[in-house]
Scaffold this motif. Sequence first.
Motif, short mmCIF file in Angstrom:
data_model
loop_
_atom_site.label_atom_id
_atom_site.label_comp_id
_atom_site.label_asym_id
_atom_site.label_seq_id
_atom_site.Cartn_x
_atom_site.Cartn_y
_atom_site.Cartn_z
N GLY A 75 13.72 20.14 33.02
CA GLY A 75 13.72 20.98 34.08
C GLY A 75 13.18 19.43 34.82
O GLY A 75 11.98 20.12 35.69
N GLY A 76 13.94 19.21 35.52
CA GLY A 76 13.53 17.98 36.66
C GLY A 76 12.80 16.49 35.98
O GLY A 76 13.33 15.47 36.76
N ASN A 77 12.61 16.76 34.57
CA ASN A 77 11.48 15.07 34.37
C ASN A 77 12.54 14.09 34.55
O ASN A 77 12.17 12.82 34.40
N LEU A 78 14.01 14.10 33.71
CA LEU A 78 14.94 12.68 33.62
C LEU A 78 14.89 12.02 34.67
O LEU A 78 15.00 11.59 34.39
N ALA A 79 15.22 12.82 35.74
CA ALA A 79 15.76 12.38 36.69
C ALA A 79 14.75 11.26 37.45
O ALA A 79 15.00 10.15 38.01
N ALA A 80 13.50 12.34 37.11
CA ALA A 80 12.08 11.56 38.18
C ALA A 80 11.99 10.33 37.31
O ALA A 80 11.21 9.13 37.28
N GLU A 81 11.92 10.32 35.95
CA GLU A 81 12.26 9.06 35.32
C GLU A 81 12.84 7.71 35.33
O GLU A 81 12.02 6.58 35.42
N ILE A 82 13.66 8.73 35.57
CA ILE A 82 14.50 7.47 35.83
C ILE A 82 14.16 6.60 37.33
O ILE A 82 14.31 5.60 37.56
N VAL A 83 13.66 7.55 38.09
CA VAL A 83 13.12 6.09 39.42
C VAL A 83 12.15 6.02 39.44
O VAL A 83 11.84 4.95 40.11
N ALA A 84 11.38 6.09 38.56
CA ALA A 84 9.64 6.00 38.15
C ALA A 84 9.92 4.74 38.03
O ALA A 84 9.26 4.12 38.20
N ALA A 98 10.13 21.37 44.40
CA ALA A 98 9.08 21.64 44.03
C ALA A 98 8.26 21.12 43.01
O ALA A 98 7.84 21.10 42.39
N ASN A 99 9.76 21.32 41.41
CA ASN A 99 8.85 21.09 40.24
C ASN A 99 8.23 19.53 40.21
O ASN A 99 7.84 19.97 38.70
N HIS A 100 8.84 19.10 41.50
CA HIS A 100 7.97 17.57 41.13
C HIS A 100 6.73 17.43 41.14
O HIS A 100 6.30 16.93 40.62
N ALA A 101 6.27 18.48 41.48
CA ALA A 101 4.63 18.76 41.77
C ALA A 101 4.19 19.34 40.54
O ALA A 101 3.02 19.74 40.53
N ILE A 102 4.74 20.53 40.47
CA ILE A 102 4.68 21.23 39.42
C ILE A 102 4.92 21.19 37.81
O ILE A 102 3.49 21.68 36.79
N ASN A 103 5.49 20.14 37.81
CA ASN A 103 5.88 19.65 35.98
C ASN A 103 4.42 18.82 35.18
O ASN A 103 4.75 19.20 33.92
N PRO A 104 3.70 18.29 35.83
CA PRO A 104 2.56 17.73 35.32
C PRO A 104 1.71 18.40 35.06
O PRO A 104 0.56 17.76 33.93
N SER A 105 1.57 19.74 35.47
CA SER A 105 0.88 21.09 34.87
C SER A 105 1.53 21.18 33.60
O SER A 105 0.73 22.36 32.84
N LEU A 110 4.08 13.76 29.76
CA LEU A 110 4.92 13.03 30.61
C LEU A 110 4.79 11.85 31.33
O LEU A 110 3.59 11.54 31.02
N SER A 111 5.88 10.77 30.88
CA SER A 111 5.92 9.86 31.26
C SER A 111 5.48 8.93 33.22
O SER A 111 5.34 7.73 33.40
N TYR A 112 4.77 9.85 34.08
CA TYR A 112 4.78 9.38 34.85
C TYR A 112 4.01 10.08 36.21
O TYR A 112 3.90 11.59 35.28
N ASP A 113 3.45 9.90 36.66
CA ASP A 113 3.22 11.16 37.86
C ASP A 113 3.33 11.02 38.86
O ASP A 113 4.26 10.11 39.49
N PRO A 114 3.25 12.38 40.00
CA PRO A 114 4.31 12.24 41.00
C PRO A 114 4.24 11.79 42.13
O PRO A 114 4.43 11.74 43.24
N VAL A 115 2.29 11.63 42.35
CA VAL A 115 1.91 10.44 43.31
C VAL A 115 2.06 9.37 42.98
O VAL A 115 2.45 8.13 44.04
#
Length: 326
Positions: A75-84, A98-105, A110-115
């Motif tokens: 759901g977009g988490n793989l890409a976010a984790e790579i960059v984090a 927009a799922n960047h801010a939605i996925n934590p809920s 999750l291994s990352y926080d969007p902020v």
Amino acid sequence: MKTNYKFSAIIAISSGLFLSNLVIAAEPVYPVKPIRFVLPVSPGGGVDAVGRLVGQELTNALKQQVIVDHRPGGGGNLAAEIVANATPDGYTLLLNAANHAINPSLYKNLSYDPVRDFSSVSKLSDQPYLFVVGSGVPAKDVKEFVALAKSKQGAMTYASVGAGLLSHLSMELLKHIAKFEAVHVPYKGAAPAFLDVLAGRVDAFFPTITSGLPHVKSGRVRAIAVTSGKRASIVPDVPTLAEQGYPGYEVLSWYALFAPAKTSPQVIKTLNTEVVKLLASQVVAERMAANGVEPVSSTPAELTAYVKSEKEKWGKVIKQSGITAN
């Protein structure tokens, strides 16, 4: 002897300053090698189109190749984790939606926080959704739809392109504001969702303007609202939900650019400056419009504040609705 000590100290200080100046002078100006854009999708679609467009424009502006790296999954988490987890040097960036801010809920642990784990660069674009109903649904506006849903005691149905995505959350937000019930019918994409809406098997849907407008123009579905805070120029005759008695209602599909946390402020400034410039270009505006999105830039601080507000907003809706990721 004292004089010699003083002389030695002066030489040492002078040498240190000289070497320091050499290091500063030798420090390379960003960027000096290719930049990687990590995208949370497969090739094709809106995110990919915007990513390639912004990447090409930055390639021209920065004189370094921007390489698009597609990393779909989770759901977009793989890409976010790579960059984090990437080195915060400005050479690995995340272009997310927009799922960047939605996925934590939506996702547990999750291994990352969007902020916390990202440095904001700039917002890139916005696109509202349409609120459409099938031709067999008699509601001509949102209040009529809500009244109809209440009269049917939760028997009304609505499609989405997937649980927890904005086309789902758009209706969940309205349900909580207007106090009515309806049955969620998730699909894997807009095309299959529209098949059932057009056939009258599902009553309503929140598609993006891009996917929904052709069906509205054909007369096979009726657009009763747009989800932006103000009317969309592409459908100026369709009123917002706020205009129809639901003040503060706004849902936007957005794209934005992020770097790993602790990326140099100077690198962020360089990227933001060039992104703001390219988004102001008429050529970029026209090419984005062809994909149904409006270019929207921001300062890094504005984007961070926006992500925080979106995370809080959708976190409440998801908790109230009991939604979890599939």
